[in-house]
Enzyme design. Structure first.
Site, short mmCIF file in Angstrom:
data_model
loop_
_atom_site.label_atom_id
_atom_site.label_comp_id
_atom_site.label_asym_id
_atom_site.label_seq_id
_atom_site.Cartn_x
_atom_site.Cartn_y
_atom_site.Cartn_z
N TRP A 1 0.79 -1.22 0.00
CA TRP A 1 0.00 0.00 0.00
C TRP A 1 0.84 1.28 0.00
CZ3 TRP A 1 -2.05 -4.56 1.24
CH2 TRP A 1 -3.34 -4.82 0.79
N HIS B 1 -13.10 1.55 -1.10
CA HIS B 1 -12.64 0.17 -0.95
C HIS B 1 -13.48 -0.70 -1.86
CE1 HIS B 1 -10.95 -3.44 0.58
NE2 HIS B 1 -12.08 -3.85 1.16
N ASP C 1 -14.77 -10.38 -0.06
CA ASP C 1 -13.69 -9.39 -0.07
C ASP C 1 -12.34 -10.10 -0.05
OD1 ASP C 1 -12.00 -7.27 0.16
OD2 ASP C 1 -13.10 -6.28 1.77
N CYS D 1 -6.75 -2.93 -3.31
CA CYS D 1 -8.11 -3.50 -3.20
C CYS D 1 -8.79 -3.72 -4.55
CB CYS D 1 -8.98 -2.66 -2.27
SG CYS D 1 -9.48 -1.06 -2.93
N TYR E 1 -4.99 6.29 -0.84
CA TYR E 1 -6.45 6.17 -0.82
C TYR E 1 -6.94 5.49 0.46
CZ TYR E 1 -6.72 1.12 -1.77
OH TYR E 1 -6.66 -0.24 -1.67
#
Length: 687
Positions: free
Chosen positions: A236, A328, A351, A272, A511
């Protein structure tokens, strides 16, 4: 598959015909690929008529070591058994096989046996295999979806749109799911074969592959590589030097192929939307209707108190596990939930982004969307975590000089905004927020919140008092590379003039709210007249913010207004996305299958500085595999660069060409063009 000196001369799987009827022709026209609950036919060619009192028998095997063996019945029995019937015409026999609607999905090996009257095997043909998938067109299949338009979008469409940005400035990127591209189906089954469950007990794993709840949960664990042989490693923040930056990907196919080609080695890197895109590809390929969802202002509540708590001192942020993401992405898959009470069928949240452990694995779901809306958090799987993602309250705190913690802002409306998916009528956005929650502030919404669980009591000096100061942050929608202004407006709604200390902190964030560096900071003392507003202007220059912004090109402005002599304060937060320029794509002439097609791609450098290391990445389902074109030398400010590419479309229909441009200073520039690929019918000229 002709056989010499045998009674059974040939077995024709009739792949072209069967695959057309089973809607799998896009996957492969030569191999047999069928859907469960729907009959298919094969032809057995004999050297002579079937001997008197001899008969054919069929046996199916699954697994590397024949872990599952199924004898196909000769006549229809109960609905959960394989059976076949036959029609004879001289030396040819047409066999029609019927699979149950809850059959195991996977690669089957078929044996055709010629049996004598006394039960001896006279002859046996083994070299036959086919694949069986879920069947959302079959009423008895638990993934049945009774709407052809939805099936076209959520199973058959290889081109997607992913929404991202901020809740008040939503942008989108194209995504190539490519579920019918060459060998993608094989890789999907390879993903299943490498799960922890398959490696620990392959026989039990195969026996459970009839259940989409089981399959989809396995996929959410395997798309990420946390703790298993999964497909993608998440990262990330920069650097991404030993892999591919997440924003470089434009589709799932290169990721899946690289994972398989490199010997089940996790691909670097994903975030994501990449995890969700890959999961959508795998689930659609296997026949489970699936769509990609974006939740704006998404909460990550790890302590289960249904609130996200931030402590602000405008110098640094107190370390907390809770976080909020600008957006997300996850997926929803359509299925009946026979493991749950009625009312939980339909769309299920899945997810694949690794966030929290679920039953010891980094997976999440399936969880009924309807259970989230009604606050039924005891439902399998992971309902409390998903509920918080769309419903948690955001609470901002600060420490007073005496060390006491004071609540300065409570936001009950921002989390779970504009929950979005691609429209079935085109590339527009469909808002599905009301499938997840009742309207914000409604009686039903608060009743659901109470049903789901009250907040943990916070030991503080009380709640936020009604402010006499209001604070507003106004900003444009700037393009990356330009200079712009942000206006802070403090309004005094009291009856007396007020001295206000105004503190502003502008930081670059990802983000998902990771801090990347400070862009600007200032503290002013101003006097705001009664019933008046005071404006402060912040100037943002490219040469300043370019040094700290991440690849997500996002600046967060936080402002605190404190009335002097008063312990109460008001706070405002605004996220400012910096927009990317567009690529221009021009396709020359009409497109025909298996005929070369040429396209030109152009781009103008919008920055006041030169670019180096420019590269265009192209791909498109049915058009071309991932291809890179490097730009030599320097791209000067305002310079236009154009590249030419020729490729040969492989499949007919409306296809999408996706292009990404990256360089040293400018990344994640996207372009997309639709291409209608036709068959070319040649005029027949009589001799």
């Amino acid at each position: 598959m002709a056989r010499q000196n045998s009674f059974i001369v040939d077995v024709d799987l009739r792949s072209h015909e069967n695959n057309l009827f089973h809607r799998t022709r896009e996957i492969d026209r030569e191999r047999l690929i069928v859907r469960r609950g729907q009959p298919f036919s094969i032809t057995v060619q004999l050297s002579d008529s079937l001997p008197h009192k001899h008969q054919l028998e069929l046996v199916l095997r699954l697994g590397k070591r024949d872990e599952v063996v199924i004898k196909v019945q000769r006549q229809r029995g109960t609905g959960d058994k394989w059976w076949f019937n036959q029609q004879e015409a001289q030396s040819e026999i047409l066999l029609t096989l019927h699979s149950p609607a809850d059959a195991i999905i996977g690669q089957y090996y078929l044996s055709v046996l010629l049996m004598s009257l006394d039960g001896r095997i006279v002859e046996k043909v083994n070299e036959i295999d086919f694949h069986l998938l879920f069947n959302p067109w079959c009423k008895d299949d638990v993934v049945y979806l009774p709407d052809e338009k939805l099936l076209h979008e959520y199973v058959m469409n290889e081109d997607g749109v992913i929404f991202m940005g901020t809740w008040d400035y939503i942008r989108n990127i194209p995504w190539n799911y490519g579920q019918f591209e060459d060998f993608v189906m094989d890789i999907c089954f390879e993903v299943l074969d490498n799960s922890q469950e398959a490696l620990q007990n392959f026989k039990m794993d195969i026996e459970r592959r009839s259940d989409p709840v089981y399959i989809s949960r396995i996929i959410t664990a395997m798309v990420n590589a946390n703790g298993d042989r999964g497909v993608l490693i998440g990262r990330w923040k920069q650097p991404y030097l030993d892999g591919v930056a997440p924003n470089r990907w434009t589709g799932s196919v290169p990721i899946l192929r690289k994972w398989s080609k490199d010997g089940i080695k996790a691909v670097k890197y994903g975030q994501c939307w990449v995890f969700a895109g890959v999961a959508c590809t795998v689930l659609r390929c296997l026949g489970i209707p699936t769509r990609l969802i974006t939740n704006f202002f998404s909460a990550h509540d790890v302590d289960g108190n249904l609130s996200i708590d931030f402590v602000e001192n405008f110098e640094s942020r107190e370390e907390k596990n809770d976080s909020s993401w600008n957006f997300h992405c996850w997926v929803e898959s359509w299925m009946r939930r026979d493991d749950l009470p009625k009312g939980n069928e339909g769309w299920q949240v899945l997810d694949p982004t690794p966030q929290e452990l679920s039953d010891g694995a980094f997976c999440c779901g399936p969880c009924p969307v309807s259970a989230i809306k009604e606050g039924n958090l005891g439902v399998k799987y992971d309902a409390p975590f998903i509920f918080a993602e769309v419903n948690a309250d955001i609470i901002y705190w600060r420490f007073l000089p005496g060390g006491q913690k004071q609540k300065i802002r409570v936001d009950q409306r921002s989390v779970g905004r504009n929950i979005s998916t691609k429209s079935i009528y085109g590339n527009g956005r469909e808002d599905v927020t009301l499938l997840y929650k009742y309207p914000e502030g409604s009686k039903e919404e608060r009743e659901v919140y109470k049903k789901a669980g009250r907040r943990v009591t916070h030991h503080t000096d009380g709640t936020v008092a009604p402010p006499r100061l209001n604070l507003l942050i106004k900003h444009p929608n700037p393009v990356f590379g330009t200079n712009f202004d942000v206006i802070l407006e403090v309004t005094n709604e009291g009856c007396d003039d007020t001295n206000v200390q105004l503190t502003v902190h502008a930081i670059a964030v990802t983000y998902n709210s990771l801090h990347q560096g400070e862009c600007q900071r200032q503290k002013n003392n101003v006097t705001v007249s009664a019933q008046k507003a005071h404006k402060e202007v912040l100037h943002f220059r490219y040469e300043d913010y370019s040094k700290c912004v991440s690849e997500h090109n996002l600046i967060r402005v936080k402002a605190l207004a404190e009335a002097q002599g008063d312990s109460l304060a008001v706070m405002a937060v605004a996220d400012i996305p910096l927009n990317m320029p567009e690529l221009h794509i021009k396709v020359l002439g009409k497109a025909f299958v298996w005929e070369q097609l040429t396209a030109y791609i152009s781009f103008t450098n919008p920055l006041p500085v030169p670019l180096t290391g420019g590269v265009f990445t192209l791909e498109g389902a049915g058009l071309l595999s991932e291809t890179q074109i490097y730009v030599e030398g320097v791209i000067s400010p305002r310079q236009k660069v154009s590249v030419k590419i020729s490729f040969t479309p492989m499949r007919t229909g409306v296809r999408t060409l996706l292009v990404d441009f990256d360089s040293d200073r400018l990344k994640d520039v996207k372009g997309v063009a639709s291409v209608v690929v036709r068959k070319k019918y040649r005029n027949m000229i009589p001799a």
